[in-house]
Design a protein around this motif. Structure first.
Motif, mmCIF file in Angstrom:
data_model
loop_
_atom_site.group_PDB
_atom_site.id
_atom_site.type_symbol
_atom_site.label_atom_id
_atom_site.label_comp_id
_atom_site.label_asym_id
_atom_site.label_seq_id
_atom_site.Cartn_x
_atom_site.Cartn_y
_atom_site.Cartn_z
ATOM 1 N N THR A 197 0.832 -1.203 0.000
ATOM 2 C CA THR A 197 0.000 0.000 0.000
ATOM 3 C C THR A 197 0.866 1.252 0.000
ATOM 4 O OG1 THR A 197 -1.715 1.223 1.204
ATOM 5 C CG2 THR A 197 -0.198 -0.066 2.541
ATOM 6 N N HIS A 198 0.253 2.366 -0.439
ATOM 7 C CA HIS A 198 0.910 3.668 -0.320
ATOM 8 C C HIS A 198 0.428 4.403 0.924
ATOM 9 C CE1 HIS A 198 3.012 3.795 -4.126
ATOM 10 N NE2 HIS A 198 1.992 3.133 -4.629
ATOM 11 N N LEU A 199 -0.545 3.826 1.596
ATOM 12 C CA LEU A 199 -1.191 4.524 2.703
ATOM 13 C C LEU A 199 -0.552 4.106 4.027
ATOM 14 C CD1 LEU A 199 -4.759 4.032 1.242
ATOM 15 C CD2 LEU A 199 -3.361 6.119 1.162
ATOM 16 N N ARG A 200 0.387 4.931 4.481
ATOM 17 C CA ARG A 200 1.169 4.588 5.671
ATOM 18 C C ARG A 200 0.269 4.338 6.883
ATOM 19 N NH1 ARG A 200 3.251 7.684 9.791
ATOM 20 N NH2 ARG A 200 2.168 9.421 8.805
ATOM 21 N N GLU A 201 -0.739 5.199 7.058
ATOM 22 C CA GLU A 201 -1.586 5.080 8.242
ATOM 23 C C GLU A 201 -2.362 3.757 8.252
ATOM 24 O OE1 GLU A 201 -3.291 8.538 9.710
ATOM 25 O OE2 GLU A 201 -1.220 9.236 9.656
ATOM 26 N N LEU A 202 -2.856 3.350 7.072
ATOM 27 C CA LEU A 202 -3.583 2.076 7.018
ATOM 28 C C LEU A 202 -2.625 0.904 7.152
ATOM 29 C CD1 LEU A 202 -6.361 2.697 4.366
ATOM 30 C CD2 LEU A 202 -6.625 2.289 6.815
ATOM 31 N N ALA A 203 -1.429 1.071 6.647
ATOM 32 C CA ALA A 203 -0.416 0.018 6.812
ATOM 33 C C ALA A 203 -0.167 -0.219 8.302
ATOM 34 C CB ALA A 203 0.882 0.419 6.120
ATOM 35 N N ILE A 204 -0.105 0.868 9.043
ATOM 36 C CA ILE A 204 0.147 0.763 10.492
ATOM 37 C C ILE A 204 -1.040 0.101 11.191
ATOM 38 C CG2 ILE A 204 0.476 2.116 12.606
ATOM 39 C CD1 ILE A 204 1.821 4.244 10.704
ATOM 40 N N GLU A 205 -2.247 0.462 10.733
ATOM 41 C CA GLU A 205 -3.449 -0.095 11.362
ATOM 42 C C GLU A 205 -3.577 -1.594 11.081
ATOM 43 O OE1 GLU A 205 -6.750 2.465 10.667
ATOM 44 O OE2 GLU A 205 -8.133 1.104 11.681
ATOM 45 N N ALA A 206 -3.237 -1.986 9.859
ATOM 46 C CA ALA A 206 -3.449 -3.386 9.458
ATOM 47 C C ALA A 206 -2.304 -4.298 9.872
ATOM 48 C CB ALA A 206 -3.630 -3.459 7.937
ATOM 49 N N CYS A 207 -1.103 -3.742 10.023
ATOM 50 C CA CYS A 207 0.093 -4.596 10.096
ATOM 51 C C CYS A 207 0.929 -4.343 11.340
ATOM 52 C CB CYS A 207 0.966 -4.358 8.862
ATOM 53 S SG CYS A 207 0.096 -4.692 7.318
ATOM 54 N N SER A 208 1.682 -5.366 11.722
ATOM 55 C CA SER A 208 2.582 -5.220 12.865
ATOM 56 C C SER A 208 3.998 -4.888 12.413
ATOM 57 C CB SER A 208 2.583 -6.497 13.703
ATOM 58 O OG SER A 208 2.744 -7.621 12.860
ATOM 59 N N THR A 209 4.327 -5.248 11.179
ATOM 60 C CA THR A 209 5.679 -5.034 10.658
ATOM 61 C C THR A 209 5.585 -4.297 9.332
ATOM 62 O OG1 THR A 209 6.274 -7.159 11.610
ATOM 63 C CG2 THR A 209 7.845 -6.225 10.061
ATOM 64 N N VAL A 210 6.568 -3.471 9.071
ATOM 65 C CA VAL A 210 6.608 -2.740 7.801
ATOM 66 C C VAL A 210 7.947 -2.995 7.132
ATOM 67 C CG1 VAL A 210 6.683 -0.449 6.755
ATOM 68 C CG2 VAL A 210 5.056 -0.918 8.580
#
Ligand SMILES: Nc1ncnc2c1ncn2[C@@H]1O[C@H](COP(=O)(O)OP(=O)(O)OP(=O)(O)O)[C@@H](O)[C@H]1O
Length: 241
Positions: A197-210
């Protein structure tokens, strides 16, 4: 499913390279995704996120490197690797003349799902607010409706590895919520989830690791919490330059 023990690696990518003629789309990605966890793939346009996803989905072969999906080498055992995966591609994948229900029937047949898959399919369609259009051809669907159906199709068979490429792109808040629920459900039954994704905030909400990719290579892997807030935004920005 019984695959839920923590720290079991379901995706293991080592030094992945993918070339298309002169173009090196991926040039040295290392990635591990674990049972019960979700990992976000972040990076600018052309960073190699979709190509990495396509290799994991068995759509594009690796040029070199080692790629294991649920323990299966994608080169040596492509069918076994594919069986373990549910894949929402970034574009395409839908048949314009077919309805959502026909897509689900085809997916169930190809996946050889045992009888009784229909209630789950109906539930997914309802959760993504596609119940009313279940029997309408997808040709007239909006971009967001197509995205939502692609997530439903990826999740139908409860795969061990769920690959969602840009699942939030153009999707309204209710669709985003339904997608986050699908990610949470997959994690709770012990699947590994990868979300590009390009959406950092949703990445943080959905995921534990980036995992951050730049120019076809992984430049950082960190806890999603370290990407949060203004400080996280600055940290992410500095990785992109
Ligand atoms: N089939 C192909 N033939 C030639 N070049 C390709 C092909 N697929 C991808 N590329 C190139 O590989 C690079 C990585 O592309 P990729 O789609 O993996 O990036 P991405 O991180 O998913 O980008 P975006 O955020 O824009 O979706 C780009 O330079 C792209 O032009």
């Amino acid at each position: 499913m019984g695959e839920g023990e923590p720290d079991r690696a379901l995706v293991e990518v080592r030094d992945l390279h993918v070339r298309f003629g002169e173009v090196e789309a991926v040039g040295g990605v290392h990635l591990t995704a674990y049972a019960g966890r979700a990992t976000a793939l972040l990076g600018r346009n052309g960073a190699g996120k979709s190509t990495t996803m396509r290799v994991l989905a068995g759509v594009v072969p690796p040029t070199s490197g080692s790629v294991l999906v649920a323990g299966h080498d994608v080169r040596r055992h492509p069918m076994a690797a594919k069986r373990a995966v549910g894949y929402c591609p970034d574009v395409g994948g839908l048949v314009p003349r077919a309805t959502p229900w026909e897509h689900l029937q085809l997916a169930a047949r190809l996946r050889r799902l045992p009888t009784g898959w229909e209630p789950r399919a109906r539930d997914l369609l309802e959760r993504f607010e596609l119940g009313d259009v279940a029997h309408r051809v997808t040709a007239g669907f909006s971009h967001g409706m197509g995205r939502r159906l692609s997530v439903v199709l990826a999740a139908l068979h409860e795969p061990q590895v769920l690959l969602l490429d840009e699942p939030f792109d153009g999707v309204d808040p209710l669709g985003v919520e339904a997608t986050l629920e699908v990610v949470a459900d997959a994690r709770s039954r012990g699947a590994a989830v990868l979300v590009s994704t390009h959406l950092r905030e949703l990445a943080i909400e959905a995921c534990s690791t980036v995992s951050v990719l730049r120019g076809g290579a992984q430049v950082a892997e960190m806890s999603a919490l370290d990407m949060a807030g203004e400080e996280g935004a600055r940290a992410y920005r500095s990785l992109l330059d």
